[in-house]
Every structure is written in structure tokens, then in C-alpha cells.
Design a protein around this motif. Structure first.
Motif, mmCIF file in Angstrom:
data_model
loop_
_atom_site.group_PDB
_atom_site.id
_atom_site.type_symbol
_atom_site.label_atom_id
_atom_site.label_comp_id
_atom_site.label_asym_id
_atom_site.label_seq_id
_atom_site.Cartn_x
_atom_site.Cartn_y
_atom_site.Cartn_z
ATOM 1 N N LYS A 37 41.754 54.283 36.070
ATOM 2 C CA LYS A 37 42.258 55.262 37.033
ATOM 3 C C LYS A 37 41.441 56.549 37.053
ATOM 4 C CE LYS A 37 46.988 53.565 37.297
ATOM 5 N NZ LYS A 37 48.435 53.907 37.204
ATOM 6 N N GLY A 38 40.453 56.653 36.157
ATOM 7 C CA GLY A 38 39.539 57.780 36.248
ATOM 8 C C GLY A 38 39.559 58.796 35.138
ATOM 9 N N ALA A 39 40.296 58.566 34.068
ATOM 10 C CA ALA A 39 40.272 59.499 32.942
ATOM 11 C C ALA A 39 38.875 59.523 32.330
ATOM 12 C CB ALA A 39 41.293 59.093 31.883
ATOM 13 N N ASP A 40 38.436 60.699 31.887
ATOM 14 C CA ASP A 40 37.126 60.821 31.251
ATOM 15 C C ASP A 40 37.146 60.369 29.805
ATOM 16 O OD1 ASP A 40 35.733 62.115 33.485
ATOM 17 O OD2 ASP A 40 37.037 63.826 33.068
ATOM 18 N N GLY A 41 38.266 60.588 29.131
ATOM 19 C CA GLY A 41 38.349 60.261 27.717
ATOM 20 C C GLY A 41 39.749 59.829 27.330
ATOM 21 N N LEU A 42 39.893 59.427 26.075
ATOM 22 C CA LEU A 42 41.144 58.882 25.570
ATOM 23 C C LEU A 42 41.583 59.588 24.296
ATOM 24 C CD1 LEU A 42 40.217 55.099 25.942
ATOM 25 C CD2 LEU A 42 41.814 56.365 27.411
ATOM 26 N N ILE A 43 42.894 59.631 24.110
ATOM 27 C CA ILE A 43 43.464 60.124 22.858
ATOM 28 C C ILE A 43 44.359 59.013 22.306
ATOM 29 C CG2 ILE A 43 44.856 61.896 21.733
ATOM 30 C CD1 ILE A 43 44.109 63.757 24.076
ATOM 31 N N PRO A 44 43.827 58.149 21.442
ATOM 32 C CA PRO A 44 44.657 57.122 20.827
ATOM 33 C C PRO A 44 45.645 57.784 19.859
ATOM 34 C CG PRO A 44 42.307 56.606 20.633
ATOM 35 C CD PRO A 44 42.414 58.034 21.033
ATOM 36 N N VAL A 45 46.926 57.677 20.183
ATOM 37 C CA VAL A 45 47.974 58.279 19.351
ATOM 38 C C VAL A 45 48.486 57.168 18.437
ATOM 39 C CG1 VAL A 45 50.096 59.620 19.341
ATOM 40 C CG2 VAL A 45 48.505 59.831 21.260
ATOM 41 N N ALA A 46 47.938 57.134 17.237
ATOM 42 C CA ALA A 46 48.177 56.018 16.323
ATOM 43 C C ALA A 46 49.396 56.271 15.437
ATOM 44 C CB ALA A 46 46.934 55.787 15.467
ATOM 45 N N ALA A 82 39.492 61.222 21.093
ATOM 46 C CA ALA A 82 40.068 62.078 20.055
ATOM 47 C C ALA A 82 41.174 61.281 19.370
ATOM 48 C CB ALA A 82 40.637 63.356 20.663
ATOM 49 N N LEU A 83 41.048 61.063 18.075
ATOM 50 C CA LEU A 83 41.981 60.207 17.348
ATOM 51 C C LEU A 83 43.110 61.021 16.724
ATOM 52 C CD1 LEU A 83 42.775 57.418 16.265
ATOM 53 C CD2 LEU A 83 41.276 57.866 14.291
ATOM 54 N N SER A 84 44.340 60.583 16.984
ATOM 55 C CA SER A 84 45.535 61.237 16.460
ATOM 56 C C SER A 84 46.266 60.300 15.505
ATOM 57 C CB SER A 84 46.454 61.617 17.618
ATOM 58 O OG SER A 84 47.676 62.130 17.166
ATOM 59 N N GLY A 85 46.834 60.891 14.439
ATOM 60 C CA GLY A 85 47.612 60.097 13.501
ATOM 61 C C GLY A 85 47.403 60.540 12.075
ATOM 62 N N SER A 86 48.264 61.422 11.561
ATOM 63 C CA SER A 86 48.208 61.890 10.163
ATOM 64 C C SER A 86 46.951 62.671 9.838
ATOM 65 C CB SER A 86 48.359 60.703 9.199
ATOM 66 O OG SER A 86 49.534 59.985 9.464
ATOM 67 N N ILE A 87 46.452 63.442 10.794
ATOM 68 C CA ILE A 87 45.283 64.285 10.536
ATOM 69 C C ILE A 87 45.784 65.594 9.932
ATOM 70 C CG2 ILE A 87 43.252 65.396 11.534
ATOM 71 C CD1 ILE A 87 43.138 62.390 11.843
ATOM 72 N N GLY A 88 45.737 65.692 8.616
ATOM 73 C CA GLY A 88 46.277 66.876 7.946
ATOM 74 C C GLY A 88 45.289 67.616 7.087
ATOM 75 N N ASN A 89 44.092 67.042 6.908
ATOM 76 C CA ASN A 89 43.080 67.703 6.075
ATOM 77 C C ASN A 89 41.687 67.393 6.616
ATOM 78 O OD1 ASN A 89 42.337 65.076 5.054
ATOM 79 N ND2 ASN A 89 44.054 65.222 3.629
ATOM 80 N N GLY A 90 40.690 68.033 6.021
ATOM 81 C CA GLY A 90 39.328 67.855 6.485
ATOM 82 C C GLY A 90 38.770 66.470 6.212
ATOM 83 N N TYR A 91 39.306 65.805 5.206
ATOM 84 C CA TYR A 91 38.843 64.451 4.888
ATOM 85 C C TYR A 91 39.215 63.483 6.016
ATOM 86 C CZ TYR A 91 38.719 66.795 0.387
ATOM 87 O OH TYR A 91 38.472 67.710 -0.607
ATOM 88 N N SER A 92 40.405 63.679 6.593
ATOM 89 C CA SER A 92 40.824 62.797 7.682
ATOM 90 C C SER A 92 40.054 63.078 8.969
ATOM 91 C CB SER A 92 42.335 62.925 7.920
ATOM 92 O OG SER A 92 42.730 64.262 8.102
ATOM 93 N N ILE A 93 39.540 64.301 9.114
ATOM 94 C CA ILE A 93 38.694 64.596 10.279
ATOM 95 C C ILE A 93 37.411 63.773 10.200
ATOM 96 C CG2 ILE A 93 37.354 66.378 11.471
ATOM 97 C CD1 ILE A 93 39.442 68.414 10.531
ATOM 98 N N LEU A 94 36.802 63.731 9.016
ATOM 99 C CA LEU A 94 35.588 62.931 8.849
ATOM 100 C C LEU A 94 35.903 61.444 8.987
ATOM 101 C CD1 LEU A 94 32.546 62.977 8.247
ATOM 102 C CD2 LEU A 94 33.120 62.729 5.821
ATOM 103 N N ALA A 95 37.075 61.032 8.511
ATOM 104 C CA ALA A 95 37.471 59.627 8.637
ATOM 105 C C ALA A 95 37.586 59.229 10.107
ATOM 106 C CB ALA A 95 38.792 59.388 7.918
ATOM 107 N N ALA A 96 38.102 60.140 10.928
ATOM 108 C CA ALA A 96 38.198 59.857 12.358
ATOM 109 C C ALA A 96 36.816 59.648 12.952
ATOM 110 C CB ALA A 96 38.918 61.004 13.070
#
Length: 323
Positions: A142-151, A179-193
Motif C-alpha cells: 500500500k506504499g509504506a516506506d518502512g516497517l516497525i515489527p512489534v514483536a 525499526a524493531l520493537s520488543g523489550s528494547i531496554g538497554n544498549g545491548y538490545s539496540i545492537l542486537a536489533a
């Protein structure tokens, strides 16, 4: 893929997710000044005319920051639009977003081609919330540029799929912004994403426990005191499954272990369904990543911590890979 301007000037690959009621101009401005994308739901501005005031405030304050600190420019901001038949403000809110040329529009609970086209028309970017690969394909078609998977584990409205599985399925066919969502609470999870091939991490619950957040002091302390085992997944309060703090459900006189199922066809984002509590006000949303939150501080202090952890994670990974 290389990030498009102005998203290539972030301090961290992080979007502060839009928090219903909690996110306002103060939180968004602080997030952007700290070097991450700040966002808020358009519906937080009430009455509708207040949205124009908020966007004026955010735009002016970030422009002033950029003039004063050209070597440390603010990150762009985003507005979240709930694209659902119960939201009778969508057209008016979109017109206001167009007036202020909002750089990023995050859409939820409905993918509409005309919304994506409108944002693209003023030079903005759209990202759409999805909970599975089927919805992801529909949004891009439908034309979205990007996605946010809410895991699984994300705060508020969330899916039940593992971020590993969901990201793997999406990246089989989509190479655009994620952009990945789901239990992102610290900097380690940012790198994991990023390791799972996301361009950004998407975090909200940790920002509830900041001084700039428009949240009850008890809510902020509950985030500090909470952990993953205190999160309950239910669709009772709005008709859409989401994650909530167990203590707030108990305070409303309900048994978190014996909650009835709500009728999804009767989505309700303000009345709290059949309970006396008002959804998102007395029942507090939260993700499973809050175990990393130890105190109530400023946004700047939180982003400092996230950056330290992110850099530490990268250093540790380099050592492990070197072995």
C-alpha cells in the motif's frame, strides 16, 4: 541500506516510540536533543487544535537548538497516526502534519495508501506498525516506506512472535527501513536489533521513567520496580492485544491471571472496555525490557546510559568475533 537524511545523523540507531498520554512535546524535544528520534501519538494532543501548537513548539525549539549547536544537531521527530475507523481525527491531524512538514509519520492499526502518498508528497517518510509478516507485506504493497515489527515483549499494543522469527521473515523480501520493537531496554538490545538487520531499535517503556514524560509518578516508579515477570498480555482493555503492568491491573480490582477476552471488533482506545478503569490511564502499558530501568532520571541521562551500553556491546562483540 544507507539511512536517508536526516536520519543519518542520529547519535544512536534508536526511535523513542510514541506513548499514549505519556509522550508530549517535552519528552519528544528532549529525545531529539539527545540525538534519537522522538515521537508522540497525534491523539495525545487534545483538543485537535493543540496538535498545531505542539508541532509549532517542537519545530521551533529544535530549530533553536540546531542554531545554537550546529555541531550537535537534534534528531528528527515523528508523529504517530492511529489509522482506525474509530479515529475521526485522521484527516484533520494529517493536514496539521502536512502544515509542519513532519519528517516521519508512524502509522498503526490500519495501512492506507492515501496516507502514505500524502506524507511522501511533502517529502516525509512513513513507517507502519506490524505484528506479523502478512501485515508487513500489505503495508508495503500500500506504499509504506518502512516497517516497525512489534514483536513479543513490546510495551502497549504488541504481537506475540519472536523478534528473531519476525525479522528473518521480513528480511527475506524487504530491504527497506525497519525499526524493531520488543523489550528494547538497554544498549545491548539496540545492537542486537541491528544484528538482526534492523536499521533502528524502537523503545518506549524505559522513557516512561523519565522526568520529561507525562506520566503519573506512581507509573514511573512501577517501571523502576518492575521486571519481565510482572507483565501481562491481554486484549481486554482496548480490543487489541498488548502488554501491561500486573500491579495496575490488580489496582483496578481485576485478576491478571483470569482476564476475559475482549471482542476485537469493538476496539476501544479510551473507555477501558467493560472495566471501570480508563484504558491507558489507570491500566499502565509496559514492555518486558523494564528490568534494565533502575531509577527515574532525565532523557539525557537515559540516552547516555544506552550509548555507553551500546558501545560496550560493540566492543565485546569485536572481542568475541576476534576469537
Amino acid at each position: 541500506m544507507p539511512l536517508p537524511a536526516p536520519f543519518d545523523r542520529l547519535r544512536l540507531p534508536l526511535i523513542g516510540s510514541p506513548l499514549f498520554i505519556v509522550s508530549g512535546p517535552e519528552l519528544v524535544i528532549a529525545q531529539c536533543k539527545a540525538g534519537i528520534i522522538g515521537s508522540f501519538p497525534a491523539l495525545n494532543a487534545r483538543p485537535q487544535a493543540q496538535l498545531d501548537e505542539w508541532l509549532h513548539q517542537i519545530t521551533e525549539e529544535l530549530a533553536a537548538h540546531n542554531r545554537a549547536s550546529p555541531d550537535r544537531p537534534a534528531a528528527p521527530f515523528a508523529v504517530n497516526q492511529i489509522i482506525h475507523r474509530t479515529n475521526d481525527r485522521v484527516e484533520a491531524d494529517m493536514a496539521t502534519c502536512e502544515k509542519w512538514q513532519v519528517p516521519l509519520v508512524i502509522t498503526s492499526l490500519g495501512a492506507r495508501e492515501e496516507i502514505f502518498q500524502a506524507v511522501r508528497g511533502w517529502g516525509g517518510i512513513t513507517m507502519h506498525d506490524v505484528i506479523n509478516n502478512r501485515f508487513a507485506r500489505k503495508a508495503i504493497e500500500k506504499g509504506a516506506d518502512g516497517l516497525i515489527p512489534v514483536a513479543a515483549g513490546a510495551g502497549g499494543h504488541a504481537g506475540a512472535q519472536s523478534p528473531f522469527a519476525l525479522m528473518a521473515e521480513i528480511r527475506e523480501w524487504f530491504d527497506g527501513l525497519v525499526a524493531l520493537s520488543g523489550s528494547i531496554g538497554n544498549g545491548y538490545s539496540i545492537l542486537a536489533a541491528q544484528a538482526m538487520r534492523a536499521d533502528f531499535a524502537y523503545a518506549g517503556s524505559a522513557f516512561i521513567a523519565t522526568r520529561e514524560a507525562n506520566a503519573d509518578a506512581r507509573y514511573k516508579q512501577a517501571i523502576v520496580d518492575g521486571s519481565a515477570e510482572g507483565i501481562v498480555y491481554t486484549n481486554l482493555f482496548t480490543g487489541v492485544h498488548g502488554n501491561y503492568l500486573r500491579g495496575s491491573i490488580e489496582a483496578a480490582g481485576l485478576d491478571p491471571d483470569n482476564l476475559p477476552e475482549s471482542d476485537p471488533s469493538k476496539m476501544n482506545f479510551g473507555s477501558g472496555g467493560n472495566t471501570k478503569a480508563k484504558a491507558w490511564k489507570d491500566i499502565w502499558g509496559s514492555g518486558q525490557g523494564i528490568g534494565a530501568v533502575k531509577d527515574v532520571g532525565t532523557v539525557a541521562e537515559l540516552v547516555d546510559r544506552l550509548e555507553r551500553e551500546y558501545r560496550d556491546a560493540r566492543a565485546q562483540l569485536a572481542v568475541r568475533v576476534g576469537r
